[in-house]
Design a protein around this motif. Structure first.
Motif, PDB file in Angstrom:
ATOM      1  N   VAL A   1       0.920  -1.253  -0.043  1.00 42.54           N
ATOM      2  CA  VAL A   1       0.039  -0.084   0.095  1.00 42.54           C
ATOM      3  C   VAL A   1       0.997   1.207  -0.092  1.00 42.54           C
ATOM      4  O   VAL A   1       0.398   2.567  -0.464  1.00 42.54           O
ATOM      5  CB  VAL A   1      -0.979  -0.135   1.224  1.00 42.54           C
ATOM      6  N   ARG A   2       2.116   1.166   0.405  1.00 50.86           N
ATOM      7  CA  ARG A   2       2.839   2.374   0.586  1.00 50.86           C
ATOM      8  C   ARG A   2       3.506   2.562  -0.687  1.00 50.86           C
ATOM      9  O   ARG A   2       3.847   1.670  -1.372  1.00 50.86           O
ATOM     10  CB  ARG A   2       3.803   2.259   1.796  1.00 50.86           C
ATOM     11  N   ALA A   3       3.873   3.855  -0.938  1.00 55.59           N
ATOM     12  CA  ALA A   3       4.628   4.171  -2.404  1.00 55.59           C
ATOM     13  C   ALA A   3       6.068   3.594  -2.270  1.00 55.59           C
ATOM     14  O   ALA A   3       6.707   3.845  -1.056  1.00 55.59           O
ATOM     15  CB  ALA A   3       4.476   5.588  -2.673  1.00 55.59           C
ATOM     16  N   PHE A   4       6.625   2.902  -3.158  1.00 51.27           N
ATOM     17  CA  PHE A   4       8.004   2.469  -3.149  1.00 51.27           C
ATOM     18  C   PHE A   4       8.995   3.680  -3.734  1.00 51.27           C
ATOM     19  O   PHE A   4       8.796   4.344  -4.747  1.00 51.27           O
ATOM     20  CB  PHE A   4       8.076   1.344  -4.145  1.00 51.27           C
ATOM     21  N   LYS A   5       9.935   3.595  -2.870  1.00 47.39           N
ATOM     22  CA  LYS A   5      11.105   4.782  -2.996  1.00 47.39           C
ATOM     23  C   LYS A   5      12.605   4.020  -3.236  1.00 47.39           C
ATOM     24  O   LYS A   5      12.433   3.189  -2.293  1.00 47.39           O
ATOM     25  CB  LYS A   5      11.057   5.900  -2.352  1.00 47.39           C
ATOM     26  N   ARG A   6      13.396   4.392  -3.926  1.00 40.89           N
ATOM     27  CA  ARG A   6      14.967   3.775  -3.886  1.00 40.89           C
ATOM     28  C   ARG A   6      15.454   3.955  -2.360  1.00 40.89           C
ATOM     29  O   ARG A   6      16.145   3.220  -1.971  1.00 40.89           O
ATOM     30  CB  ARG A   6      15.601   4.401  -4.954  1.00 40.89           C
TER      31      ARG A   6
END
Length: 381
Positions: free
Chosen positions: A151-156
């Protein structure tokens, strides 16, 4: 109706069909909905300018503690018209190839023993019934693929927390056949995922010493490489560093996800029987790559680009979760790459060869899906 200056005539309709006039439709502005719009309406009725509250900040931040970052992994359901998360491999022909290459466990119906009679004088005889359960699995692990949703946005910048929570998920632990506690850290490395077609392997097909013009793979003398017997030239190009054609691909190209998958298919499992046709490997590779990798069109350039972010977990001969409290020196691998807070759980079987094993986490940031591909190569003798 008066049509002239002094004459009255009955009005008659013009002959059908009437001339059609294109009148542009009048589009009404969409009525705003939601809590913010109701707040604006209430403020307008009251005749005051009321500032809207700022949106709540997203939980967690780059470098935040693990407790502040929650991706909420949950298993993704298999499509109704498919048998697995790789529907392209559900066909009978593809299943036969995977069984031949030692990447799929066969399901063979067996016969149950005759049921004993409760009463020797009972008229109902004991009969043989067919067992629909699969046969006992071979002492090897086949290629497994599963998909999860978060559900959470993925970031590097959150890759460490992402991988940590992924392997701490109960669904992933059940998928890997291991049960344990919270994972403290996962040792992984980034993998390139930029290839969009099979022209990447034209260099292998163009070498007549590796693949014949008819597509048949050239055979060679058996050679053992890290516990795996290589019997053809394609396997040597993909696996054996001492091969004379090993330099067809550089180290960066060998880190591509599609290269890792072809190496896995050609190497196979512990009981693999290699195929004689190179197009068979490419056909299965194309179907598998399409199921696990996502693409999207760039709006600015209208170019198809790969959106998947790939990570590979570094394997060791026996990848286990090590006790962080009161370590046990008798564990088979005290320098494991995956460490847990409590418990000792084997994620990969003892004796698994890291050269021929693979564990990939393929993240789709747009759909918020992650595909976990796992294959542990363990010799059976």
């Amino acid at each position: 109706r008066r049509l002239g200056h002094g004459s009255r005539q009955a009005w008659s309709a013009p002959p059908w069909p009437w001339p059609m006039v294109d009148v542009p439709p009048q589009r009404e502005a969409p009525r705003p909905t939601g809590a913010r719009c109701r707040l604006r309406a209430a403020a307008g009725k009251a005749g005051i300018q009321k500032a809207l509250p700022p949106p709540a900040p997203a939980p967690g931040r780059v470098g935040a503690a693990m407790a502040d970052v929650t991706f909420g992994f949950r298993p993704l359901e298999v499509p109704k018209d498919a048998k697995s998360h790789t529907p392209s491999l559900d066909a009978f022909e593809q299943q036969q190839r995977l069984m031949q290459w030692g990447l799929e466990q066969p399901y063979v119906p067996t016969l149950k023993p005759p049921c004993p009679r409760a009463n020797p004088h009972s008229p109902q005889p004991a009969t043989l019934t067919r067992n629909t359960h699969p046969c006992p699995p071979f002492p090897m692990r086949s290629l497994k693929v599963t998909k999860l949703q978060f559900v959470r946005a993925f970031k590097r910048g959150l890759a460490d927390e992402f991988m940590q929570e992924l392997f701490s998920c109960d669904a992933v632990r059940e998928f890997l056949g291991a049960a344990g506690n919270h994972v403290e850290s996962v040792d992984y490395e980034d993998r390139r995922c930029s290839v969009k077609n099979l022209e990447f392997f034209d260099r292998i097909a163009a070498e007549p010493q590796i693949v014949a013009p008819s597509g048949h793979i050239r055979r060679c003398m058996d050679e053992d490489v890290d516990g795996k017997v290589l019997s053809d030239e394609v396997q040597k190009v993909l696996i054996d560093p001492s091969s004379e054609h090993y330099d067809l691909y550089g180290e960066d190209e060998r880190g591509e996800v599609i290269f890792r998958l072809l190496r896995l298919l050609c190497g196979g499992g512990a009981m693999a029987q290699t195929s004689e046709s190179f197009p068979d490997y490419l056909d299965t590779l194309r179907k598998l790559y399409r199921d696990v990798v996502s693409v999207a069109k760039d709006r600015a350039t209208a170019e198809i680009k790969v959106t998947t972010v790939a990570f590979e977990v570094r394997l060791t001969p026996s990848l286990t979760i090590i006790l962080m409290q009161d370590p046990n020196p008798d564990l088979p691998n005290p320098n494991s790459k995956v460490k847990g807070l409590a418990g000792s759980v084997e994620l990969f079987p003892a004796g698994a060869q890291p050269t021929h094993s693979l564990c990939l986490a393929l993240v789709d940031p747009l759909r918020k899906h992650v595909t976990l591909l796992h294959m542990a190569h363990a010799p059976i003798w």
